[in-house]
Design a protein around this motif. Structure first.
Motif, short mmCIF file in Angstrom:
data_model
loop_
_atom_site.label_atom_id
_atom_site.label_comp_id
_atom_site.label_asym_id
_atom_site.label_seq_id
_atom_site.Cartn_x
_atom_site.Cartn_y
_atom_site.Cartn_z
N ALA A 122 -11.42 -4.64 6.62
CA ALA A 122 -11.42 -5.09 5.23
C ALA A 122 -12.73 -5.82 4.95
CB ALA A 122 -10.24 -6.03 4.99
N LYS B 260 -12.87 6.76 -0.54
CA LYS B 260 -12.25 7.43 0.62
C LYS B 260 -10.99 8.10 0.12
CE LYS B 260 -9.80 6.77 4.88
NZ LYS B 260 -8.58 6.03 5.12
N ASN C 193 -10.65 -6.91 -3.13
CA ASN C 193 -11.05 -8.13 -2.42
C ASN C 193 -12.34 -8.62 -3.06
OD1 ASN C 193 -8.98 -7.74 -0.49
ND2 ASN C 193 -10.27 -6.29 0.61
N GLY D 87 0.86 -1.18 0.00
CA GLY D 87 0.00 0.00 0.00
C GLY D 87 0.89 1.22 0.00
N ARG D 88 0.34 2.35 0.42
CA ARG D 88 1.17 3.55 0.47
C ARG D 88 2.14 3.47 1.64
NH1 ARG D 88 -1.45 8.31 1.46
NH2 ARG D 88 -3.08 7.17 2.54
N THR E 293 -2.22 10.63 4.96
CA THR E 293 -3.17 9.66 5.49
C THR E 293 -4.27 10.46 6.17
OG1 THR E 293 -1.42 8.11 5.90
CG2 THR E 293 -3.46 7.75 7.11
N ARG F 293 3.21 0.27 3.50
CA ARG F 293 2.28 -0.63 4.20
C ARG F 293 2.02 -1.87 3.36
NH1 ARG F 293 -1.08 4.33 4.62
NH2 ARG F 293 -0.14 5.44 6.33
N LYS F 294 1.60 -2.93 4.05
CA LYS F 294 1.41 -4.20 3.33
C LYS F 294 -0.02 -4.32 2.82
CE LYS F 294 4.84 -7.19 5.37
NZ LYS F 294 5.48 -6.39 6.43
N TRP F 295 -0.13 -4.96 1.66
CA TRP F 295 -1.47 -5.23 1.13
C TRP F 295 -1.65 -6.75 1.07
CZ3 TRP F 295 -5.70 -2.45 0.57
CH2 TRP F 295 -6.77 -3.00 -0.13
N TYR F 296 -2.61 -7.24 1.82
CA TYR F 296 -2.86 -8.67 1.94
C TYR F 296 -3.50 -9.18 0.65
CZ TYR F 296 -5.54 -12.66 3.85
OH TYR F 296 -6.12 -13.87 4.07
N ASN G 126 -7.28 7.21 -1.92
CA ASN G 126 -7.02 6.05 -2.79
C ASN G 126 -7.70 4.76 -2.37
OD1 ASN G 126 -5.50 5.70 -0.48
ND2 ASN G 126 -3.86 4.64 -1.53
N ASP G 127 -8.75 4.85 -1.58
CA ASP G 127 -9.40 3.60 -1.15
C ASP G 127 -10.87 3.60 -1.55
OD1 ASP G 127 -7.12 2.63 0.08
OD2 ASP G 127 -7.59 3.63 1.98
N ILE H 280 -6.44 -7.00 9.99
CA ILE H 280 -7.10 -6.01 9.12
C ILE H 280 -8.62 -6.11 9.27
CG2 ILE H 280 -5.38 -5.40 7.37
CD1 ILE H 280 -6.38 -7.66 5.61
N LYS I 91 -12.79 -1.43 3.82
CA LYS I 91 -12.05 -1.28 2.57
C LYS I 91 -12.20 -2.52 1.68
CE LYS I 91 -7.86 0.32 3.11
NZ LYS I 91 -6.39 0.56 3.01
N PHE J 235 -11.03 -12.30 6.74
CA PHE J 235 -9.75 -11.61 6.69
C PHE J 235 -9.00 -11.83 8.00
CE2 PHE J 235 -12.27 -9.49 3.55
CZ PHE J 235 -11.35 -9.29 2.52
P1 ADP Z 1 -4.34 3.53 3.94
O1 ADP Z 1 -5.69 2.94 3.97
O2 ADP Z 1 -3.81 3.79 5.29
O3 ADP Z 1 -4.24 4.67 2.99
P2 ADP Z 1 -3.09 1.83 2.01
O4 ADP Z 1 -4.07 2.26 1.00
O5 ADP Z 1 -1.69 2.08 1.75
O6 ADP Z 1 -3.36 2.43 3.42
O7 ADP Z 1 -3.32 0.28 2.29
C1 ADP Z 1 -2.61 -0.46 3.25
C2 ADP Z 1 -3.45 -0.74 4.49
O8 ADP Z 1 -4.68 -1.39 4.14
C3 ADP Z 1 -2.77 -1.75 5.41
O9 ADP Z 1 -1.98 -1.07 6.35
C4 ADP Z 1 -3.93 -2.53 6.07
O10 ADP Z 1 -4.42 -1.83 7.18
C5 ADP Z 1 -5.00 -2.48 5.02
N1 ADP Z 1 -5.06 -3.70 4.18
C6 ADP Z 1 -4.08 -4.55 3.82
N2 ADP Z 1 -4.52 -5.50 2.98
C7 ADP Z 1 -5.84 -5.26 2.81
C8 ADP Z 1 -6.86 -5.90 2.06
N3 ADP Z 1 -6.65 -6.97 1.28
N4 ADP Z 1 -8.09 -5.35 2.11
C9 ADP Z 1 -8.37 -4.26 2.86
N5 ADP Z 1 -7.45 -3.63 3.59
C10 ADP Z 1 -6.19 -4.12 3.57
#
Ligand code: ADP
Length: 324
Positions: free
Chosen positions: A225, A176, A212, A122-123, A319, A126-129, A179-180, A222, A187, A218
């Motif tokens: 999600a 949101k 997703n 992610g940004r 953020t 951060r990790k994206w699952y 970028n979400d 997270i 999310k 999940f």
């Molecule tokens: P933010 O929502 O803070 O802007 P990003 O868009 O960079 O962050 O996305 C990374 C964040 O999204 C992670 O820190 C975690 O909380 C959450 N996340 C990770 N994987 C998933 C997923 N598959 N679906 C929804 N949220 C996720």
């Protein structure tokens, strides 16, 4: 990529529910009936269930729930986006792979898809699952040659495109900033645009999209999600959703290239519920609180702090946390 195989899958899809004779297929493809049989055998090996009945022909019963170049291209009606499609079963990040391909000269419109990302991001690192076979994890390479200050528009059009495609499934979403995409506060999709630009021009952009789709649950880390399946109660066809997104992306990308900035920002504004809200924005080490009064013509968030000072934020730089 085998063009005849893609053509054959197209024919089978178009005849869904009906038999089509081997002769008919061989005429359309311009190959022998033995060749048709070989293609069919190959598709079965890949997991397609194709019934064949003497004197009636072939009938597509089931398509494997896997993302393949053949399936993506067989139903894609775009001119630019998806001109080349690369599918990986497991890679660290589709954005990383796309960047590598872009540096190696991949053409604009190339798509990189993975069934699983082991280092989805992610940004801000951060990790994206991104577990296997349940989501849509992909990146689009574009060569927009837009002015650099239009960079936020790549995220803007992408969020509008994903919103539109999910809406078509009968599901309401909100964007949101920046970028979400959320469904009832959770999310469902994240977007990560990475730009290669000079101070003046965006030469290349890699737009990563993670949706997703069919997850049942999940990890507890997270909790915010959600998946399309969790919302609508049934599996969603990932290939059809992807094709729809690529089609819409092409439309919106063309509008962006045509300079329809004002319309795009208006549409984007109307897809968010942030205007007029009190928010905290974390930018670097600073937290700035205030009221969101507008989205600028360039896609920036306009915030007025309690002292009446105006702050502008670019999409992707901050953020945002809404006060409850
Ligand atoms: P933010 O929502 O803070 O802007 P990003 O868009 O960079 O962050 O996305 C990374 C964040 O999204 C992670 O820190 C975690 O909380 C959450 N996340 C990770 N994987 C998933 C997923 N598959 N679906 C929804 N949220 C996720």
């Amino acid at each position: 990529m085998n063009k005849k195989e893609i053509e054959l899958v197209k024919i089978l899809h178009n005849n869904n529910g009906k038999f089509i004779s081997g002769e008919n297929i061989s005429d359309t493809l311009g190959v022998s009936r033995t060749a048709v049989w070989k293609y069919i055998k190959n598709l079965r090996k890949k997991g397609y269930i194709i019934e064949s009945v003497p004197r009636r022909g072939y009938h597509l019963v089931e398509v494997p729930d896997k993302i393949t170049v053949t399936e993506v291209l067989a139903g894609l009606k775009t001119n630019l986006i998806g001109k080349e499609v690369r599918v990986f079963s497991s890679i660290d990040s589709t954005n990383n792979k796309a960047r590598e391909l872009a540096k190696g000269g991949a053409s604009g419109g190339t798509i990189v898809i993975a069934e699983e990302q082991t280092g989805g991001k992610g940004r801000l690192g951060r990790k994206w699952y991104s577990p296997p076979y349940t989501g849509l994890w992909f990146s689009v390479i574009v060569r927009p040659h837009l002015p650099s200050n239009r960079a936020p528009f790549l995220t803007i059009i992408t969020s509008l495109v994903v919103k539109k495609a999910i809406n078509k499934l009968g599901i309401e979403v909100l964007i949101k900033w920046p970028n979400d995409i959320l469904i009832r506060g959770k999310k469902v999709c994240g977007i990560l645009s990475e730009i290669m630009a000079t101070p003046d021009v965006i030469n290349t952009a890699i737009i990563g999209i993670g949706i997703n789709v069919n997850q049942d649950s999940f990890p507890s880390k997270i909790p915010l999600a959600t998946s399309l399946k969790q919302v609508c109660g049934h599996n969603v066809n990932r290939i059809e959703l992807l094709q729809d997104i690529l089609m819409e992306f092409e439309n919106y990308y063309n509008r962006l290239k045509d300079g329809c900035y004002r319309d795009l920002v208006t549409e984007w504004k109307n897809s968010m519920d942030i205007l007029g809200k009190e928010v905290d924005i974390v930018a670097g080490n600073e937290i700035i609180s205030g009221k969101v009064v507008s989205i600028s013509r360039r896609g920036e968030l306009v915030l007025i702090d309690p002292d009446g000072n105006k702050h502008l934020f670019w999409a992707g730089d901050v953020t945002l946390r809404q006060k409850d």
